[in-house]
Design a protein around this motif. Structure first.
Motif, PDB file in Angstrom:
ATOM      1  N   ALA A   1       0.847  -1.209   0.000  1.00 34.80           N
ATOM      2  CA  ALA A   1       0.000   0.000   0.000  1.00 34.80           C
ATOM      3  C   ALA A   1       0.878   1.254   0.000  1.00 34.80           C
ATOM      4  O   ALA A   1       0.574   2.248  -0.682  1.00 34.80           O
ATOM      5  CB  ALA A   1      -0.924  -0.006   1.223  1.00 34.80           C
ATOM      6  N   ILE A   2       1.976   1.195   0.739  1.00 29.08           N
ATOM      7  CA  ILE A   2       2.886   2.352   0.789  1.00 29.08           C
ATOM      8  C   ILE A   2       3.542   2.562  -0.582  1.00 29.08           C
ATOM      9  O   ILE A   2       3.635   3.685  -1.082  1.00 29.08           O
ATOM     10  CB  ILE A   2       3.962   2.150   1.882  1.00 29.08           C
ATOM     11  CG1 ILE A   2       3.310   2.105   3.271  1.00 29.08           C
ATOM     12  CG2 ILE A   2       5.029   3.248   1.823  1.00 29.08           C
ATOM     13  CD1 ILE A   2       4.230   1.658   4.394  1.00 29.08           C
ATOM     14  N   LYS A   3       3.938   1.462  -1.196  1.00 38.94           N
ATOM     15  CA  LYS A   3       4.570   1.561  -2.523  1.00 38.94           C
ATOM     16  C   LYS A   3       3.565   2.149  -3.533  1.00 38.94           C
ATOM     17  O   LYS A   3       3.918   3.017  -4.350  1.00 38.94           O
ATOM     18  CB  LYS A   3       5.043   0.155  -2.959  1.00 38.94           C
ATOM     19  CG  LYS A   3       5.592   0.093  -4.370  1.00 38.94           C
ATOM     20  CD  LYS A   3       6.970   0.764  -4.454  1.00 38.94           C
ATOM     21  CE  LYS A   3       7.639   0.623  -5.808  1.00 38.94           C
ATOM     22  NZ  LYS A   3       7.010   1.353  -6.890  1.00 38.94           N
ATOM     23  N   ALA A   4       2.319   1.693  -3.449  1.00 33.40           N
ATOM     24  CA  ALA A   4       1.286   2.214  -4.362  1.00 33.40           C
ATOM     25  C   ALA A   4       1.080   3.714  -4.122  1.00 33.40           C
ATOM     26  O   ALA A   4       0.873   4.486  -5.069  1.00 33.40           O
ATOM     27  CB  ALA A   4      -0.017   1.457  -4.156  1.00 33.40           C
ATOM     28  N   ALA A   5       1.151   4.117  -2.850  1.00 36.83           N
ATOM     29  CA  ALA A   5       0.976   5.543  -2.530  1.00 36.83           C
ATOM     30  C   ALA A   5       2.141   6.353  -3.098  1.00 36.83           C
ATOM     31  O   ALA A   5       1.964   7.487  -3.566  1.00 36.83           O
ATOM     32  CB  ALA A   5       0.872   5.727  -1.019  1.00 36.83           C
TER      33      ALA A   5
ATOM     34  N   GLU B   1     -13.219   7.030  -3.610  1.00 41.06           N
ATOM     35  CA  GLU B   1     -13.091   6.342  -4.895  1.00 41.06           C
ATOM     36  C   GLU B   1     -14.015   6.998  -5.930  1.00 41.06           C
ATOM     37  O   GLU B   1     -13.623   7.239  -7.073  1.00 41.06           O
ATOM     38  CB  GLU B   1     -13.477   4.866  -4.710  1.00 41.06           C
ATOM     39  CG  GLU B   1     -13.384   4.025  -5.960  1.00 41.06           C
ATOM     40  CD  GLU B   1     -13.873   2.588  -5.710  1.00 41.06           C
ATOM     41  OE1 GLU B   1     -14.779   2.382  -4.875  1.00 41.06           O
ATOM     42  OE2 GLU B   1     -13.324   1.680  -6.363  1.00 41.06           O
ATOM     43  N   ARG B   2     -15.241   7.328  -5.477  1.00 40.03           N
ATOM     44  CA  ARG B   2     -16.218   7.910  -6.410  1.00 40.03           C
ATOM     45  C   ARG B   2     -15.870   9.351  -6.782  1.00 40.03           C
ATOM     46  O   ARG B   2     -16.384   9.892  -7.756  1.00 40.03           O
ATOM     47  CB  ARG B   2     -17.615   7.877  -5.779  1.00 40.03           C
ATOM     48  CG  ARG B   2     -18.114   6.463  -5.590  1.00 40.03           C
ATOM     49  CD  ARG B   2     -19.438   6.435  -4.861  1.00 40.03           C
ATOM     50  NE  ARG B   2     -19.699   5.078  -4.373  1.00 40.03           N
ATOM     51  CZ  ARG B   2     -20.664   4.752  -3.532  1.00 40.03           C
ATOM     52  NH1 ARG B   2     -21.488   5.687  -3.081  1.00 40.03           N
ATOM     53  NH2 ARG B   2     -20.810   3.513  -3.140  1.00 40.03           N
ATOM     54  N   ALA B   3     -15.026   9.984  -5.990  1.00 39.54           N
ATOM     55  CA  ALA B   3     -14.701  11.391  -6.259  1.00 39.54           C
ATOM     56  C   ALA B   3     -13.719  11.536  -7.416  1.00 39.54           C
ATOM     57  O   ALA B   3     -13.469  12.648  -7.887  1.00 39.54           O
ATOM     58  CB  ALA B   3     -14.123  12.038  -4.995  1.00 39.54           C
ATOM     59  N   GLY B   4     -13.142  10.429  -7.875  1.00 42.65           N
ATOM     60  CA  GLY B   4     -12.326  10.483  -9.093  1.00 42.65           C
ATOM     61  C   GLY B   4     -10.850  10.758  -8.911  1.00 42.65           C
ATOM     62  O   GLY B   4     -10.175  11.179  -9.847  1.00 42.65           O
ATOM     63  N   PHE B   5     -10.323  10.502  -7.730  1.00 41.81           N
ATOM     64  CA  PHE B   5      -8.865  10.651  -7.530  1.00 41.81           C
ATOM     65  C   PHE B   5      -8.128   9.505  -8.230  1.00 41.81           C
ATOM     66  O   PHE B   5      -8.685   8.411  -8.369  1.00 41.81           O
ATOM     67  CB  PHE B   5      -8.522  10.573  -6.036  1.00 41.81           C
ATOM     68  CG  PHE B   5      -8.915  11.784  -5.244  1.00 41.81           C
ATOM     69  CD1 PHE B   5      -8.044  12.842  -5.093  1.00 41.81           C
ATOM     70  CD2 PHE B   5     -10.158  11.850  -4.624  1.00 41.81           C
ATOM     71  CE1 PHE B   5      -8.398  13.955  -4.339  1.00 41.81           C
ATOM     72  CE2 PHE B   5     -10.530  12.960  -3.871  1.00 41.81           C
ATOM     73  CZ  PHE B   5      -9.639  14.010  -3.732  1.00 41.81           C
ATOM     74  N   PRO B   6      -6.874   9.716  -8.633  1.00 39.02           N
ATOM     75  CA  PRO B   6      -6.094   8.590  -9.161  1.00 39.02           C
ATOM     76  C   PRO B   6      -5.950   7.490  -8.098  1.00 39.02           C
ATOM     77  O   PRO B   6      -5.931   7.784  -6.896  1.00 39.02           O
ATOM     78  CB  PRO B   6      -4.717   9.220  -9.450  1.00 39.02           C
ATOM     79  CG  PRO B   6      -4.929  10.685  -9.478  1.00 39.02           C
ATOM     80  CD  PRO B   6      -6.115  10.984  -8.619  1.00 39.02           C
ATOM     81  N   ALA B   7      -5.825   6.239  -8.542  1.00 38.43           N
ATOM     82  CA  ALA B   7      -5.681   5.117  -7.607  1.00 38.43           C
ATOM     83  C   ALA B   7      -4.448   5.327  -6.736  1.00 38.43           C
ATOM     84  O   ALA B   7      -3.416   5.807  -7.206  1.00 38.43           O
ATOM     85  CB  ALA B   7      -5.548   3.811  -8.378  1.00 38.43           C
ATOM     86  N   GLY B   8      -4.568   4.988  -5.455  1.00 36.01           N
ATOM     87  CA  GLY B   8      -3.416   5.041  -4.553  1.00 36.01           C
ATOM     88  C   GLY B   8      -3.244   6.373  -3.833  1.00 36.01           C
ATOM     89  O   GLY B   8      -2.391   6.489  -2.959  1.00 36.01           O
ATOM     90  N   VAL B   9      -4.062   7.376  -4.169  1.00 31.62           N
ATOM     91  CA  VAL B   9      -3.923   8.669  -3.475  1.00 31.62           C
ATOM     92  C   VAL B   9      -4.345   8.517  -2.012  1.00 31.62           C
ATOM     93  O   VAL B   9      -3.732   9.087  -1.113  1.00 31.62           O
ATOM     94  CB  VAL B   9      -4.719   9.780  -4.199  1.00 31.62           C
ATOM     95  CG1 VAL B   9      -4.751  11.058  -3.370  1.00 31.62           C
ATOM     96  CG2 VAL B   9      -4.099  10.051  -5.558  1.00 31.62           C
ATOM     97  N   LEU B  10      -5.390   7.726  -1.778  1.00 32.78           N
ATOM     98  CA  LEU B  10      -5.750   7.376  -0.396  1.00 32.78           C
ATOM     99  C   LEU B  10      -5.956   5.870  -0.323  1.00 32.78           C
ATOM    100  O   LEU B  10      -6.756   5.323  -1.085  1.00 32.78           O
ATOM    101  CB  LEU B  10      -7.045   8.083   0.031  1.00 32.78           C
ATOM    102  CG  LEU B  10      -7.605   7.642   1.397  1.00 32.78           C
ATOM    103  CD1 LEU B  10      -6.730   8.159   2.541  1.00 32.78           C
ATOM    104  CD2 LEU B  10      -9.035   8.147   1.601  1.00 32.78           C
ATOM    105  N   SER B  11      -5.227   5.227   0.568  1.00 33.49           N
ATOM    106  CA  SER B  11      -5.494   3.816   0.864  1.00 33.49           C
ATOM    107  C   SER B  11      -5.888   3.711   2.323  1.00 33.49           C
ATOM    108  O   SER B  11      -5.358   4.436   3.172  1.00 33.49           O
ATOM    109  CB  SER B  11      -4.252   2.952   0.606  1.00 33.49           C
ATOM    110  OG  SER B  11      -4.031   2.829  -0.784  1.00 33.49           O
ATOM    111  N   VAL B  12      -6.843   2.824   2.604  1.00 37.51           N
ATOM    112  CA  VAL B  12      -7.249   2.580   3.991  1.00 37.51           C
ATOM    113  C   VAL B  12      -6.876   1.140   4.328  1.00 37.51           C
ATOM    114  O   VAL B  12      -7.340   0.199   3.679  1.00 37.51           O
ATOM    115  CB  VAL B  12      -8.761   2.821   4.180  1.00 37.51           C
ATOM    116  CG1 VAL B  12      -9.209   2.357   5.566  1.00 37.51           C
ATOM    117  CG2 VAL B  12      -9.096   4.297   3.995  1.00 37.51           C
TER     118      VAL B  12
END
Ligand code: ADP
Length: 491
Positions: A55-59, A199-210
């Motif tokens: 998850a950190i790498k994706a961020a 997710e629905r707000a349209g940010f690129p993947a990985g901007v927020l991971s929970v």
């Protein structure tokens, strides 16, 4: 539950990592409990260190994209997230009630408070200014730019499960960073629902991971968040004890930390105060969220001339305004159970200690199981002294121990006699006393004739062992940027 979700898809028990909904590869999970009756609500993933590392790498990968997104585009994504949260406010409040036991009406308030932060940071997105600085050396110019830092790890507590996310992730993302968020194991469902909306707000993947993990694996996951070199900033809200561990771990890598830790708020009522407004301010500060906020009044100092009158009026007013109910869904209820049995045990320990040292319970003083296993009623204790346990550690529950004092010097000395300094409150009608005491209190936030000291537009911070850094206000965004100075020569 006595609630029907408007959007049932917000109720999920998976983690959100790099734009994907995931469970633990090990299939390990841990239970979320309803504080009303301790029943298991659902199981959520107990992620491994390797999964958190991914998850950190994706961020970090997402940061390389997101840092180049222009501020106004970031702003519009944040606005969409905020609008989606507003539209889902009932469902988010319901999740908060389910996992935290907060009465539904109070949960709606805490969601609204969380939305405020996003609204604020969204507009601040466009005001991350640098400066130009007159240079002494001829032929040169100096300017500064503020750059995002990279991956921010955020660890949040259970007591405000929506606002703690918007306060940290809102500021970090507004400043152009990406976030790996670990909510408290008690309250992951709000965080997961917030990720759905993100997710629905349209940010690129990985901007927020929970990511979620069990209490048992939390220290190891915490170490990874502190040790992983891709994480550039650790933002934590929770106890001073855990804050010290995290700060020590981060120090090994000279990693920036923002720490919002415990308080032990003094609440001082002088002899000339408007007693009615002091009583109402105290009820708001002490009994809101059943006493479970880090800015709650903890040591209550009442001038000896008005001590008995204050105690009596407080008792009457608590009975008039605090409304527990058999159901946390009752819209009239404004007072619910504590978050877990651990909370009840601590509160009882403080009450028993005060009583054993000669204090007197004039209201409450014993868990009331008619309202479930974790319900502790509003409690007022007179004859309290500063050597009692509640003065040494935050009670984090609905217990008001009133300590008499006689002079301003004495009360300032007692108020500052603690290792922490988050909030402090004072009530007086004398403007000189007001300024003197506001300036003398060793805290980050002072409430003068108010029982509430926190809003999105104002800095939220502590001194001494209450923390490092500032949340809220325009200062918050600065926490999540680095200043780079650029010198231009050959002019
Ligand atoms: P509380 O006692 O009120 O739960 P904590 O400070 O223990 O307060 O918890 C606040 C947050 O810190 C929670 O998300 C919790 O899971 C997390 N936490 C607790 N211990 C650690 C640790 N050793 N490393 C990282 N996070 C931790």
């Amino acid at each position: 539950f006595e609630y029907t979700f408007e959007d049932p898809s917000l109720v999920d028990n998976r983690c959100f990592v790099n734009g994907q909904w995931v469970t633990a590869a090990s299939k390990k999970s841990f239970p979320v409990h309803d504080p009303v009756d301790d029943a298991v609500v659902c199981l959520v993933p107990d992620l491994s260190v390797a999964e958190v590392r991914d998850a950190i790498k994706a961020a970090e990968d997402a940061f390389q994209i997101f840092r180049k997104v222009p501020h106004r585009d970031r702003r519009f994504m944040l606005r969409r997230w905020g609008d989606l949260i507003k539209a889902a406010r009932n469902d988010l409040a319901a999740l908060c009630t389910i996992e935290l036991g907060k009465p539904f009406s109070e949960s709606l308030g805490t969601v609204a408070y969380g939305i405020d932060y996003l609204d604020w940071f969204e507009s601040e997105c466009e005001r991350i200014y640098g400066e130009t600085i007159p240079a002494y050396r001829r032929g040169t110019r100096i300017m500064t730019v503020r750059e995002p830092q990279g991956v921010v790890a955020a660890i949040t507590p259970w007591n405000s499960p929506v606002a703690m996310i918007t306060r940290k992730a809102g500021a970090a993302i507004a400043a152009g960073n990406t976030v790996v968020l670990k909510p408290a194991p008690e309250t992951p469902l709000c965080a997961i629902a917030m990720a759905k909306l993100f997710e629905r707000a349209g940010f690129p993947a990985g901007v927020l991971s929970v990511i979620t993990c069990s209490p048992e694996s939390t220290p190891t996951i915490g170490e990874e968040l502190c040790n992983n070199k891709l994480v550039k900033h650790l933002s934590f809200t929770g106890s001073t004890a855990v804050g010290k561990i995290l700060n020590t771990q981060c120090a090994r890598h000279i990693k920036k930390t923002s720490l919002e830790l415990g308080g032990n708020a003094p609440f001082i009522v002088f002899e000339d105060a408007n007693i009615d407004s002091a009583v109402d301010g105290m009820i708001l500060s002490k009994f809101r969220s059943s006493g479970q906020t880090c800015v709650c009044a903890n040591r209550i100092f009442i001038h000896e001339q008005i001590y008995d009158e204050f105690a009596n009026r407080l008792k009457t007013r608590v009975a008039e305004t605090i409304r527990p109910s058999a159901s946390v869904w009752d819209p009239k209820s404004n007072f619910g159970p504590l978050y877990a049995g651990k909370g009840v045990e601590k509160v009882q320990r403080h009450v028993d200690d005060a009583v054993s040292r000669g204090a007197k319970v004039i209201l409450g003083g014993k868990a009331d199981h008619n309202y479930g296993p974790n319900f502790y009623p509003p409690t007022i204790i007179t004859g309290s002294k500063s050597n009692m346990l509640f003065c040494q550690e935050e009670t984090f529950g609905p217990v008001a121990c009133l300590i008499p004092f006689s002079t301003q010097e004495e009360v300032i000395r007692m108020a500052n006699d603690t290792d922490v300094g988050l909030a402090g409150y004072l009530f007086t009608e004398n403007i000189n006393t007001l300024w003197d005491v506001a300036e003398a209190l060793q805290v980050g936030m002072v409430g003068c004739r108010v029982g509430l000291v926190s809003a999105c537009e104002q800095p939220f911070s502590g001194v001494k062992e209450s923390g490092l850094g500032i949340e809220g206000s325009s200062h918050a965004l600065k926490e999540y940027t680095n200043i780079k100075s650029i010198t231009l020569g050959g002019l």
